[in-house]
Write an enzyme that holds these catalytic residues in place. Structure first.
Site, mmCIF file in Angstrom:
data_model
loop_
_atom_site.group_PDB
_atom_site.id
_atom_site.type_symbol
_atom_site.label_atom_id
_atom_site.label_comp_id
_atom_site.label_asym_id
_atom_site.label_seq_id
_atom_site.Cartn_x
_atom_site.Cartn_y
_atom_site.Cartn_z
ATOM 1 N N ASN A 6 11.894 15.924 17.938
ATOM 2 C CA ASN A 6 12.346 15.581 16.589
ATOM 3 C C ASN A 6 13.555 16.453 16.263
ATOM 4 O O ASN A 6 13.402 17.659 16.064
ATOM 5 C CB ASN A 6 11.194 15.834 15.597
ATOM 6 C CG ASN A 6 11.630 15.623 14.156
ATOM 7 O OD1 ASN A 6 12.711 15.087 13.887
ATOM 8 N ND2 ASN A 6 10.786 16.046 13.228
ATOM 9 N N LYS A 8 15.359 16.332 13.666
ATOM 10 C CA LYS A 8 15.486 16.562 12.213
ATOM 11 C C LYS A 8 16.943 16.300 11.776
ATOM 12 O O LYS A 8 17.580 15.406 12.307
ATOM 13 C CB LYS A 8 14.993 17.973 11.867
ATOM 14 C CG LYS A 8 13.595 18.247 12.448
ATOM 15 C CD LYS A 8 12.931 19.467 11.907
ATOM 16 C CE LYS A 8 11.533 19.602 12.525
ATOM 17 N NZ LYS A 8 10.749 20.680 11.965
ATOM 18 N N HIS A 76 6.130 12.949 8.237
ATOM 19 C CA HIS A 76 6.398 14.342 8.620
ATOM 20 C C HIS A 76 6.209 15.244 7.401
ATOM 21 O O HIS A 76 6.531 14.850 6.283
ATOM 22 C CB HIS A 76 7.818 14.473 9.178
ATOM 23 C CG HIS A 76 8.029 15.791 9.845
ATOM 24 N ND1 HIS A 76 8.292 16.942 9.141
ATOM 25 C CD2 HIS A 76 7.967 16.152 11.158
ATOM 26 C CE1 HIS A 76 8.389 17.951 9.997
ATOM 27 N NE2 HIS A 76 8.200 17.496 11.225
ATOM 28 N N GLU A 78 7.845 17.590 6.307
ATOM 29 C CA GLU A 78 9.066 17.817 5.516
ATOM 30 C C GLU A 78 9.319 16.649 4.566
ATOM 31 O O GLU A 78 9.851 16.828 3.465
ATOM 32 C CB GLU A 78 10.257 18.068 6.464
ATOM 33 C CG GLU A 78 10.144 19.443 7.115
ATOM 34 C CD GLU A 78 10.685 19.545 8.523
ATOM 35 O OE1 GLU A 78 11.443 18.660 8.952
ATOM 36 O OE2 GLU A 78 10.333 20.530 9.214
ATOM 37 N N GLU A 142 0.484 18.568 13.045
ATOM 38 C CA GLU A 142 1.508 19.597 12.851
ATOM 39 C C GLU A 142 1.092 20.494 11.691
ATOM 40 O O GLU A 142 1.393 20.185 10.529
ATOM 41 C CB GLU A 142 2.863 18.949 12.531
ATOM 42 C CG GLU A 142 3.420 18.116 13.646
ATOM 43 C CD GLU A 142 4.943 18.045 13.593
ATOM 44 O OE1 GLU A 142 5.566 18.353 14.608
ATOM 45 O OE2 GLU A 142 5.501 17.716 12.531
ATOM 46 N N GLY A 148 8.555 25.587 12.693
ATOM 47 C CA GLY A 148 9.779 26.364 12.560
ATOM 48 C C GLY A 148 9.554 27.838 12.290
ATOM 49 O O GLY A 148 10.478 28.564 11.929
ATOM 50 N N SER A 178 6.249 24.866 16.551
ATOM 51 C CA SER A 178 6.711 25.983 17.396
ATOM 52 C C SER A 178 6.294 25.823 18.858
ATOM 53 O O SER A 178 5.937 26.803 19.515
ATOM 54 C CB SER A 178 6.231 27.322 16.828
ATOM 55 O OG SER A 178 6.807 27.558 15.550
HETATM 56 P P1 13P Z 1 9.357 23.259 15.448
HETATM 57 O O1 13P Z 1 9.062 22.899 16.883
HETATM 58 O O2 13P Z 1 10.779 23.645 15.218
HETATM 59 O O3 13P Z 1 8.368 24.208 14.889
HETATM 60 O O4 13P Z 1 9.186 21.880 14.597
HETATM 61 C C1 13P Z 1 8.033 21.139 14.746
HETATM 62 C C2 13P Z 1 8.210 19.847 14.061
HETATM 63 O O5 13P Z 1 8.239 19.773 12.849
HETATM 64 C C3 13P Z 1 8.388 18.644 14.889
HETATM 65 O O6 13P Z 1 8.306 17.493 14.128
#
Ligand code: 13P
Length: 220
Positions: A6, A8, A76, A78, A142, A148, A178
């Site tokens: 992803n 983002k 997601h 976010e 997740e 992150g 992560s």
């Molecule tokens: P990270 O791998 O940067 O922690 O992000 C995970 C994520 O949100 C994937 O959709």
């Protein structure tokens, strides 16, 4: 074993450098075509439930399919955290995308606060309650506190959450939060972990490839 990257709202790596990789990429909208043209299995990061209409800033399943995009993320954290996405809208997006012929990765996961309050299972139960099983539906666990932050769930925590999720909805479950080349092996070796949804480590060709290679070595 499914590995998805992803990107983002980052530009991400050169799609051509990923050609031939057995993985899904979820680039920003502006790079979808490039990824499709490089032969990558390309997913959007979100999809609306209507086929068309006055929904500024949204994208529909038919428009994605026309481009050669074969799937989409939905829900997601976010999107839930910053853009008002709810369990209802996530379910509407998932259903419409699946009906239209897209594959879907639907994301669930608890916050730090919810985990500390012992609410993880309640949160997962609520988030999953609106989703229906479908052959093209994959889930991603997740935990928000692991995204992150460099604080990965331990393999045991991932295994427990995945087993719980599978007891509620029969679908493959990816782990996200992560995931890096050095922790992917232990996470992916858990029996209820069916792959990974990778954020930061998918932005570099070498680290994403290393995670894919680790996955390929794990017997299914
Ligand atoms: P990270 O791998 O940067 O922690 O992000 C995970 C994520 O949100 C994937 O959709």
């Amino acid at each position: 074993m499914l590995i998805a990257g992803n990107w983002k709202m980052f530009r991400g790596p050169d799609p051509v450098a990923l050609a031939g990789l057995d993985a899904v990429v979820c680039p920003p909208f502006t790079r979808l075509r490039e990824c499709v043209e490089a032969g990558l299995t390309t997913y959007a990061q979100n999809v609306h439930w209507e086929a068309e209409g006055a929904y500024t800033g949204e994208i529909s399943a038919p428009l994605l399919l026309e481009l050669g995009v074969v799937g989409s993320l939905v829900g997601h954290s976010e999107r839930r955290q910053y853009f008002g996405e709810t369990d209802e809208t996530v379910a509407k997006r998932a259903r419409a995308a699946l009906d239209a012929g897209l594959r879907v990765i639907a994301c669930v996961g608890e916050t730090q606060e919810q985990r500390e309050a012992g609410e993880t299972e309640d949160v997962l139960r609520r988030q999953l309650s609106m989703l229906e099983p479908h052959s093209e539906l994959v889930l991603a666990y997740e935990p928000v506190w692991a995204i992150g932050t460099g604080h990965t769930a331990t393999p045991e925590m991932a295994q427990d959450a995945h087993a719980f999720i599978k007891s509620l909805l029969d679908a493959p479950v990816l782990y996200g939060g992560s995931v890096k080349p050095d922790n992917a092996g232990a996470l992916l070796a858990q029996p209820a972990v069916d792959g990974a949804l990778v954020g930061g480590a998918s932005l570099e060709v070498d680290s994403f490839k290393a995670i894919c290679e680790t996955a390929a070595r794990i017997p299914s």
